[in-house]
Design a protein around this motif. Structure first.
Motif: not given
Length: 490
Positions: A16-41
């Motif tokens: 679902q959603g837009d595959p062109g979503t821009r990731i600007t806040g990095g990514m993490s396995f840890d949900a509590h370390r995420l920042t706005p614009g991030s990818l949650y793995i």
């Protein structure tokens, strides 16, 4: 970058959603370390995340989620949230993380070290000889944290010795952006098994040795060996391996024509002979390609020479001048917590070492026995929630190579400290060596220092430079060397 660009060429399905979503806040396995614009793995089973933490990830500002398998509750997620499914989140993570940071491993010399013992020492030696020989700016990632030279890179306490792939790629990008020319990292067996160092674009993989350890994670020695071998199955361009260890033959079969060997006993590309060991260090002759080089390291022991050969060989394979590397060996600073020495006001000598496996404890004690002029007193224990079978073996080794043992807590973690000591006692008792059982580590070190006279050597083994002791899940500040210095001065 756009999510579909990060995943380009990697098997994935847009749910679902837009595959062109821009990731600007990095990514993490840890949900509590995420920042706005991030990818949650959402890695299944991850202690700080997983599919059950998707809602927390959204509250932290995640704009996209990567999952594997069937995840309950997807229908309840916001429809504008981008969700992609991949066959394996751990395999996909290094792909997207590396691309997000501009594939930083390609921009630097990359060395990864694996093996049961010696990873930290070899990494410090690689850094030291490159810095001393050429003034290189070297990044180090491992048990003692991450840094560029003496500049630490702050990371959350949860970050592992070999960081998860999003953290590792962030660190590599940080190092590249600050002018780092070479990076040396420790590759643990679990890191290799869980794809943390994939897409690091390693130039050299170093294998030190393989002995019993981590069977709590791997179950059998064959599984443990296979995890180590992953480093040499497409993750590095060249290998530097210890020919004195039988596993080296398997690596040579995996990478024909791309393996350089070192050894103290076997025939190898880099060899050491004429070892002379005393309390101040080791002198030896290094042989390579028909040439002989007089060498010295400020650390006693055959195992230290093997580590030095590994470091020199790895740097030479990278293209650095061999003579300058050998000359730099005797200018190495001490490696914190690795045969780190201190002389007490009463004339005893203390060695703090990370030895926490049967093989490493035996090697350190054998080295001390080789130069000690009086008694050897060993303070040691075994880690909790780890391989139980090695405890009686370590008790036997300590008893056979010491004149007095002080059995104490290492890192009990969530296991009862007294129960751990109970497992070690039969091995000690079988040797007939006198020992004291003092669960409190500070009191144990105090007892050993009080018992040590002029010329005695006290080994404090098991924790090395670790700054904290984990007892019942609580982190308690505790540095072995700091405690030794404090008590010795009293």
């Amino acid at each position: 970058m756009k999510l579909n660009e990060l995943l380009d060429g990697h098997d994935h399905l847009l749910l679902q959603g837009d595959p062109g979503t821009r990731i600007t806040g990095g990514m993490s396995f840890d949900a509590h370390r995420l920042t706005p614009g991030s990818l949650y793995i959402a890695v299944p089973g991850h202690h700080e995340g997983g599919p059950e933490s998707i809602e927390r990830a959204l509250r932290r500002g995640a704009v996209a989620v990567m999952i594997e398998g069937e995840v309950p509750g997807l229908r309840d997620l916001p429809h504008d949230l981008c969700v992609v499914r991949v066959p394996d989140t751990r395999r996909a993570a290094p792909v997207v993380a590396s691309r997000y940071h501009g594939e930083p491993g390609r921009a630097m010399e990359m060395v990864a070290i694996t093996g049961t013992n010696g990873k930290t020492s070899v990494s410090y030696m690689v850094e030291s000889v490159l810095k001393a020989a050429e003034g290189a700016r070297v990044g180090v990632i491992g048990t003692s944290g991450s840094r560029i030279g003496s500049e630490p890179i702050p990371m959350p306490p949860s970050v592992l010795s070999t960081p998860e792939s999003p953290d590792l790629q962030y660190l590599l990008g940080h190092m590249r952006d600050r002018g780092t020319t070479s990076v040396v990292l420790e590759a643990t067996s679990m890191a290799l098994l869980t794809h943390r160092v994939d897409r690091a674009f390693l130039d050299v993989g170093v294998f030190t040795n393989l002995t019993q350890d981590h069977l709590d994670d791997h179950g059998t020695m064959e599984n443990y060996t296979n995890a180590k071998l992953r480093l040499f199955q497409g993750l590095c361009r060249r290998a530097v391996v210890n020919a004195d260890d039988p596993v080296s033959a398997r690596i040579q079969a995996l990478m024909p024509g791309a393996v350089t060997t070192y050894a103290l006993d076997a025939e190898a590309d880099y060899r050491a002979t004429d070892l002379t060991v005393d309390a101040a260090g080791t002198r030896f002759t290094l042989h390579h390609d028909g040439g002989k080089y007089a060498a010295a390291i400020p650390v006693p022991g055959r195992f230290s020479v093997a580590n030095a050969l590994a470091a020199v060989a790895a740097c030479h394979v990278l293209g650095h001048e061999l003579g300058a590397l050998v000359d730099a060996l005797d200018r190495m600073p001490p490696v914190p917590g690795r045969f780190e020495r201190y002389d007490t006001p009463r004339g005893a000598s203390v060695v703090v070492d990370y030895a926490h496996s049967p093989d490493s404890l035996e090697k350190v004690l054998t080295t001390i026995r080789g130069y000690a002029t009086a008694r050897v007193i060993t303070v040691f224990g075994c880690g909790g929630d780890r391989d139980v079978t090695k405890r009686v073996i370590m008790g036997k080794i300590a008893g056979e190579l010491s004149d007095l043992c002080v059995l104490t807590s290492d890192n009990p973690r969530y296991e009862a400290p007294e129960a751990i000591l109970d497992h070690v006692v039969p091995g000690l008792t079988a040797t007939g060596t006198p020992f004291e059982r003092i669960t409190d580590r500070r009191r144990a070190i105090r007892f050993a220092l009080g018992a040590a006279g002029p010329g005695d050597v006290v080994l404090v083994a098991g924790r090395g430079s670790e700054p904290d002791q984990l007892v019942g899940g609580e982190l308690i500040p505790f540095s072995d060397m700091a405690v030794v210095r404090e008590l010795a001065e009293e």
